[in-house]
Design an enzyme around this catalytic site. Structure first.
Site, PDB file in Angstrom:
ATOM      1  N   HIS A 119     -39.710 -35.256 109.609  1.00 15.68           N
ATOM      2  CA  HIS A 119     -40.677 -34.439 108.862  1.00 15.68           C
ATOM      3  C   HIS A 119     -40.179 -33.002 108.714  1.00 15.68           C
ATOM      4  CE1 HIS A 119     -44.822 -36.685 109.111  1.00 15.68           C
ATOM      5  NE2 HIS A 119     -44.084 -37.073 108.095  1.00 15.68           N
ATOM      6  N   ARG A 142     -50.226 -45.212 119.317  1.00 18.88           N
ATOM      7  CA  ARG A 142     -49.911 -45.080 117.879  1.00 18.88           C
ATOM      8  C   ARG A 142     -48.756 -44.111 117.627  1.00 18.88           C
ATOM      9  NH1 ARG A 142     -53.865 -44.713 112.559  1.00 18.88           N
ATOM     10  NH2 ARG A 142     -52.129 -44.462 111.098  1.00 18.88           N
ATOM     11  N   LYS A 197     -47.637 -52.784 112.151  1.00 19.33           N
ATOM     12  CA  LYS A 197     -48.396 -51.530 112.103  1.00 19.33           C
ATOM     13  C   LYS A 197     -49.865 -51.767 112.475  1.00 19.33           C
ATOM     14  CE  LYS A 197     -49.611 -47.381 109.718  1.00 19.33           C
ATOM     15  NZ  LYS A 197     -49.313 -46.329 108.775  1.00 19.33           N
ATOM     16  N   HIS A 246     -39.449 -39.128 101.412  1.00 20.71           N
ATOM     17  CA  HIS A 246     -39.951 -39.257 102.783  1.00 20.71           C
ATOM     18  C   HIS A 246     -39.056 -40.197 103.621  1.00 20.71           C
ATOM     19  CE1 HIS A 246     -42.775 -39.461 106.110  1.00 20.71           C
ATOM     20  NE2 HIS A 246     -42.764 -40.776 106.023  1.00 20.71           N
ATOM     21  N   LYS A 274     -54.626 -42.927 108.080  1.00 22.47           N
ATOM     22  CA  LYS A 274     -54.171 -41.519 108.162  1.00 22.47           C
ATOM     23  C   LYS A 274     -54.165 -40.960 106.744  1.00 22.47           C
ATOM     24  CE  LYS A 274     -51.090 -40.693 112.098  1.00 22.47           C
ATOM     25  NZ  LYS A 274     -49.730 -40.355 112.550  1.00 22.47           N
ATOM     26  N   GLU A 301     -54.512 -42.251 117.173  1.00 23.84           N
ATOM     27  CA  GLU A 301     -53.250 -41.712 117.723  1.00 23.84           C
ATOM     28  C   GLU A 301     -53.455 -40.902 119.000  1.00 23.84           C
ATOM     29  OE1 GLU A 301     -49.726 -40.494 115.050  1.00 23.84           O
ATOM     30  OE2 GLU A 301     -50.298 -38.630 116.024  1.00 23.84           O
ATOM     31  N   GLU A 332     -39.066 -47.146 106.601  1.00 17.67           N
ATOM     32  CA  GLU A 332     -40.227 -47.440 107.466  1.00 17.67           C
ATOM     33  C   GLU A 332     -40.144 -48.886 107.980  1.00 17.67           C
ATOM     34  OE1 GLU A 332     -42.024 -44.922 108.322  1.00 17.67           O
ATOM     35  OE2 GLU A 332     -42.665 -43.670 106.631  1.00 17.67           O
ATOM     36  N   HIS A 339     -40.029 -39.242 113.063  1.00 15.86           N
ATOM     37  CA  HIS A 339     -40.797 -38.304 112.235  1.00 15.86           C
ATOM     38  C   HIS A 339     -40.819 -36.880 112.783  1.00 15.86           C
ATOM     39  CE1 HIS A 339     -41.996 -41.994 110.261  1.00 15.86           C
ATOM     40  NE2 HIS A 339     -42.718 -41.348 109.368  1.00 15.86           N
ATOM     41  N   ASN A 382     -44.553 -42.954 114.890  1.00 17.85           N
ATOM     42  CA  ASN A 382     -44.006 -41.668 114.466  1.00 17.85           C
ATOM     43  C   ASN A 382     -42.535 -41.518 114.869  1.00 17.85           C
ATOM     44  OD1 ASN A 382     -44.627 -38.374 114.159  1.00 17.85           O
ATOM     45  ND2 ASN A 382     -46.029 -39.737 113.083  1.00 17.85           N
ATOM     46  N   ARG A 420     -69.023 -35.260 102.073  1.00 16.42           N
ATOM     47  CA  ARG A 420     -68.814 -35.832 103.427  1.00 16.42           C
ATOM     48  C   ARG A 420     -68.411 -37.308 103.433  1.00 16.42           C
ATOM     49  NH1 ARG A 420     -73.470 -33.037 105.024  1.00 16.42           N
ATOM     50  NH2 ARG A 420     -72.918 -30.959 105.762  1.00 16.42           N
TER      51      ARG A 420
HETATM   52  N1  LIG Z   1     -50.718 -42.338 105.777  1.00 14.21           N
HETATM   53  C1  LIG Z   1     -49.677 -42.917 106.325  1.00 14.21           C
HETATM   54  O1  LIG Z   1     -49.787 -43.655 107.306  1.00 14.21           O
HETATM   55  C2  LIG Z   1     -48.318 -42.674 105.750  1.00 14.21           C
HETATM   56  C3  LIG Z   1     -47.246 -43.490 106.146  1.00 14.21           C
HETATM   57  C4  LIG Z   1     -45.991 -43.267 105.584  1.00 14.21           C
HETATM   58  C5  LIG Z   1     -45.820 -42.261 104.628  1.00 14.21           C
HETATM   59  N2  LIG Z   1     -46.893 -41.506 104.262  1.00 14.21           N
HETATM   60  C6  LIG Z   1     -46.748 -40.492 103.205  1.00 14.21           C
HETATM   61  O2  LIG Z   1     -46.480 -41.197 101.988  1.00 14.21           O
HETATM   62  C7  LIG Z   1     -45.715 -40.355 101.126  1.00 14.21           C
HETATM   63  C8  LIG Z   1     -44.526 -41.119 100.618  1.00 14.21           C
HETATM   64  O3  LIG Z   1     -44.993 -42.262  99.931  1.00 14.21           O
HETATM   65  P1  LIG Z   1     -44.190 -42.873  98.695  1.00 14.21           P
HETATM   66  O4  LIG Z   1     -42.789 -43.050  99.077  1.00 14.21           O
HETATM   67  O5  LIG Z   1     -44.962 -44.030  98.234  1.00 14.21           O
HETATM   68  O6  LIG Z   1     -44.201 -41.651  97.657  1.00 14.21           O
HETATM   69  P2  LIG Z   1     -44.942 -41.391  96.262  1.00 14.21           P
HETATM   70  O7  LIG Z   1     -46.366 -41.669  96.339  1.00 14.21           O
HETATM   71  O8  LIG Z   1     -44.516 -40.028  95.840  1.00 14.21           O
HETATM   72  O9  LIG Z   1     -44.269 -42.461  95.291  1.00 14.21           O
HETATM   73  C9  LIG Z   1     -42.889 -42.385  95.076  1.00 14.21           C
HETATM   74  C10 LIG Z   1     -42.551 -42.243  93.575  1.00 14.21           C
HETATM   75  O10 LIG Z   1     -42.654 -43.518  92.966  1.00 14.21           O
HETATM   76  C11 LIG Z   1     -43.492 -43.446  91.816  1.00 14.21           C
HETATM   77  N3  LIG Z   1     -44.128 -44.751  91.721  1.00 14.21           N
HETATM   78  C12 LIG Z   1     -45.062 -45.261  92.541  1.00 14.21           C
HETATM   79  N4  LIG Z   1     -45.273 -46.555  92.256  1.00 14.21           N
HETATM   80  C13 LIG Z   1     -44.493 -46.857  91.222  1.00 14.21           C
HETATM   81  C14 LIG Z   1     -44.256 -48.047  90.487  1.00 14.21           C
HETATM   82  N5  LIG Z   1     -44.822 -49.200  90.833  1.00 14.21           N
HETATM   83  N6  LIG Z   1     -43.401 -47.990  89.455  1.00 14.21           N
HETATM   84  C15 LIG Z   1     -42.761 -46.825  89.140  1.00 14.21           C
HETATM   85  N7  LIG Z   1     -42.897 -45.692  89.809  1.00 14.21           N
HETATM   86  C16 LIG Z   1     -43.757 -45.705  90.855  1.00 14.21           C
HETATM   87  C17 LIG Z   1     -44.410 -42.290  92.084  1.00 14.21           C
HETATM   88  O11 LIG Z   1     -44.922 -41.776  90.887  1.00 14.21           O
HETATM   89  C18 LIG Z   1     -43.471 -41.321  92.784  1.00 14.21           C
HETATM   90  O12 LIG Z   1     -42.705 -40.631  91.828  1.00 14.21           O
HETATM   91  C19 LIG Z   1     -45.349 -39.129 101.921  1.00 14.21           C
HETATM   92  O13 LIG Z   1     -46.204 -38.086 101.566  1.00 14.21           O
HETATM   93  C20 LIG Z   1     -45.594 -39.548 103.355  1.00 14.21           C
HETATM   94  O14 LIG Z   1     -45.900 -38.454 104.164  1.00 14.21           O
HETATM   95  C21 LIG Z   1     -48.121 -41.695 104.793  1.00 14.21           C
HETATM   96  O1  LIG Z   2     -49.359 -44.378 110.742  1.00 13.88           O
HETATM   97  C1  LIG Z   2     -48.827 -43.602 111.543  1.00 13.88           C
HETATM   98  O2  LIG Z   2     -49.357 -43.283 112.599  1.00 13.88           O
HETATM   99  C2  LIG Z   2     -47.498 -43.023 111.249  1.00 13.88           C
HETATM  100  O3  LIG Z   2     -47.034 -42.152 111.962  1.00 13.88           O
HETATM  101  C3  LIG Z   2     -46.779 -43.553 110.056  1.00 13.88           C
HETATM  102  C4  LIG Z   2     -45.763 -42.600 109.465  1.00 13.88           C
HETATM  103  O4  LIG Z   2     -44.800 -43.411 108.801  1.00 13.88           O
HETATM  104  C5  LIG Z   2     -46.333 -41.663 108.399  1.00 13.88           C
HETATM  105  O5  LIG Z   2     -45.291 -40.939 107.791  1.00 13.88           O
HETATM  106  C6  LIG Z   2     -47.458 -40.746 108.830  1.00 13.88           C
HETATM  107  O6  LIG Z   2     -48.046 -40.110 107.714  1.00 13.88           O
HETATM  108  C7  LIG Z   2     -46.995 -39.630 109.729  1.00 13.88           C
HETATM  109  O7  LIG Z   2     -48.106 -39.050 110.289  1.00 13.88           O
HETATM  110  P1  LIG Z   2     -48.135 -37.589 110.908  1.00 13.88           P
HETATM  111  O8  LIG Z   2     -49.304 -37.655 111.831  1.00 13.88           O
HETATM  112  O9  LIG Z   2     -46.846 -37.355 111.612  1.00 13.88           O
HETATM  113  O10 LIG Z   2     -48.328 -36.658 109.783  1.00 13.88           O
HETATM  114 ZN   LIG Z   3     -43.486 -42.150 107.572  1.00 11.52          ZN
END
Ligand SMILES: NC(=O)c1ccc[n+]([C@@H]2O[C@H](COP(=O)([O-])OP(=O)(O)OC[C@H]3O[C@@H](n4cnc5c(N)ncnc54)[C@H](O)[C@@H]3O)[C@@H](O)[C@H]2O)c1
Ligand SMILES: O=C(O)C(=O)C[C@@H](O)[C@H](O)[C@H](O)COP(=O)(O)O
Ligand SMILES: [Zn+2]
Length: 352
Positions: A231, A220, A206, A246, A127, A216, A169, A227, A224, A105
């Site tokens: 997405h 918030r 952000k 992404h 998130k 959200e 982004e 997206h 998106n 948990r």
């Molecule tokens: N939680 C949120 O608010 C939020 C916001 C935006 C995106 N996301 C999510 O994030 C993901 C995309 O993130 P991302 O683009 O960082 O992808 P990722 O985590 O897959 O990283 C991209 C690639 O770069 C490599 N990498 C990472 N750091 C490195 C470094 N310093 N040197 C060399 N290689 C490196 C990784 O191994 C991977 O192959 C998606 O799943 C998306 O849905 C979440």
């Molecule tokens: O932080 C947020 O809120 C966002 O929507 C940021 C987005 O860039 C990100 O890709 C997020 O993971 C999308 O969320 P989701 O709720 O559409 O899955």
């Molecule tokens: Zn995003």
């Protein structure tokens, strides 16, 4: 809201932070690239710890990898006083944070984002989640990390395509909230941006939004923008030779949703042209086949902003101002995808 630490010497900052963070066990979650390129930057000064890493890539952001993470935590006797460090991009942060916050948990975790995308966006705002049944982030929770430590020391090994993906982004932050920021981005070559300023500016945009609406419920949703359709495109091509990062998918989503902003929100034609030129200059045109439009549109029916069967989108009134909960139909999505498709035939805009 989590504390965000901007660091120029990650090993020292982390050592100091951990010395002040009582914990029973310490675990590092990384992927197959960050274990090679990023872990060596922090390993020497880390106290005793366990390491787990998974195969890099979005297609491993799933329940199977989570099960392996939860097994590793259990076999190494992690308890609720343990701390996890997510060392990697958004995939590691989203999934590592999700596993930590559901294990027994909830265990504390620290994010050390190593991609541009995760530094400007994914590591901030709580998130967390994984993909499920072909839908993006379909299972997840909102939980803040203990801290986010951001250091540009990781960026030199990041491949150019991944850098560009993060830039989508950054563009989004300008489009939804700050016209001046967008016009500065527009007039500078994307590879020569002042990254320190960009990272700080994007995070402040952000953070300001998330503080007002952490779960959200309303505002918030503007984060998106791009997206709903982005997405769906990312999911549709995930396991195909035409898969997109992404940010690459979100860039297409922003073009499609900018078109809808013009057609449904009366955003000025000049704004649509400016957004289109800026995004195409950085991302070019990517493969999105007309024969895939219907499937992409139907993936939008599972978007988390929807109410029942109504697809709610976040659309721009103008550059720098975004509105949320705008109902759109599947026909609107098909028209927006057609707009993107037709850009291919415009002589000055096709680069790929
Ligand atoms: N939680 C949120 O608010 C939020 C916001 C935006 C995106 N996301 C999510 O994030 C993901 C995309 O993130 P991302 O683009 O960082 O992808 P990722 O985590 O897959 O990283 C991209 C690639 O770069 C490599 N990498 C990472 N750091 C490195 C470094 N310093 N040197 C060399 N290689 C490196 C990784 O191994 C991977 O192959 C998606 O799943 C998306 O849905 C979440
Ligand atoms: O932080 C947020 O809120 C966002 O929507 C940021 C987005 O860039 C990100 O890709 C997020 O993971 C999308 O969320 P989701 O709720 O559409 O899955
Ligand atoms: Zn995003």
């Amino acid at each position: 809201m989590e504390s965000i630490i901007f660091s120029t010497k990650i090993s020292q900052n982390l050592e100091r932070f951990l010395a002040n963070t009582k914990h029973t066990k310490l675990g590092i979650i990384a992927d197959s690239n960050t274990i090679r390129d990023c872990y060596p930057l922090i390993s020497a000064t880390l106290p005793e710890h366990h390491v787990f890493y998974f195969e890099a890539g979005e297609k491993h952001k799933n329940l199977t990898t989570c099960q392996n993470i939860w097994k590793w935590m259990t076999e190494n006797d992690f308890d609720r006083q343990s701390v996890i460090i997510n060392l990697g991009g958004g995939v590691t942060g989203d999934m590592g944070g999700f596993c930590a916050s559901t294990y027994k948990r909830g265990m504390r975790f620290i994010n050390i984002p190593t991609t541009l995308l995760s530094q400007v966006d994914a590591s901030v705002g709580g998130k967390l989640g994984i993909d499920f049944m072909g839908f993006k982030n379909h299972l997840g929770v909102f939980t803040e990390p203990l801290a986010v430590i951001i250091s540009q020391e990781f960026l030199p090994t990041l491949p150019t395509d991944e850098f560009r993906s993060g830039y989508a982004e950054v563009i989004k932050h300008g489009l939804i909230k700050n016209e001046h920021y967008f016009s500065c981005l527009k007039t500078t070559d994307w590879q020569n941006q002042a990254w320190t300023e960009i990272i700080e500016k994007s995070i402040s945009i952000k953070k300001d939004i998330v503080e007002k609406d952490p779960k959200e419920e309303g505002l918030r949703k503007i984060l998106n923008f791009g997206h709903t359709i982005g997405h769906a495109i990312e999911s549709h091509y995930l396991d195909t030779p035409n898969h997109l990062l992404h940010g690459e998918a979100i860039a297409i989503g922003m073009l499609a949703e900018a078109y809808l902003s013009h057609s449904k929100m009366r955003m000025a034609k000049e704004d649509l042209t400016s957004i289109t030129q800026t995004i195409l200059e950085v991302f070019g045109i990517r493969y999105v086949a007309q024969s895939d439009f219907e499937a992409i549109a139907s993936l939008c029916l599972q978007d988390k902003k929807n109410t029942g069967k109504i697809i709610n989108c976040s659309l721009l009134k103008r550059i720098g101002e975004c509105e949320y909960n705008i109902p759109i139909s599947e026909e609107d999505i098909l028209a927006a995808l057609q707009y993107y498709h037709d850009l291919k035939h415009e002589p000055d805009t096709t680069t790929a």
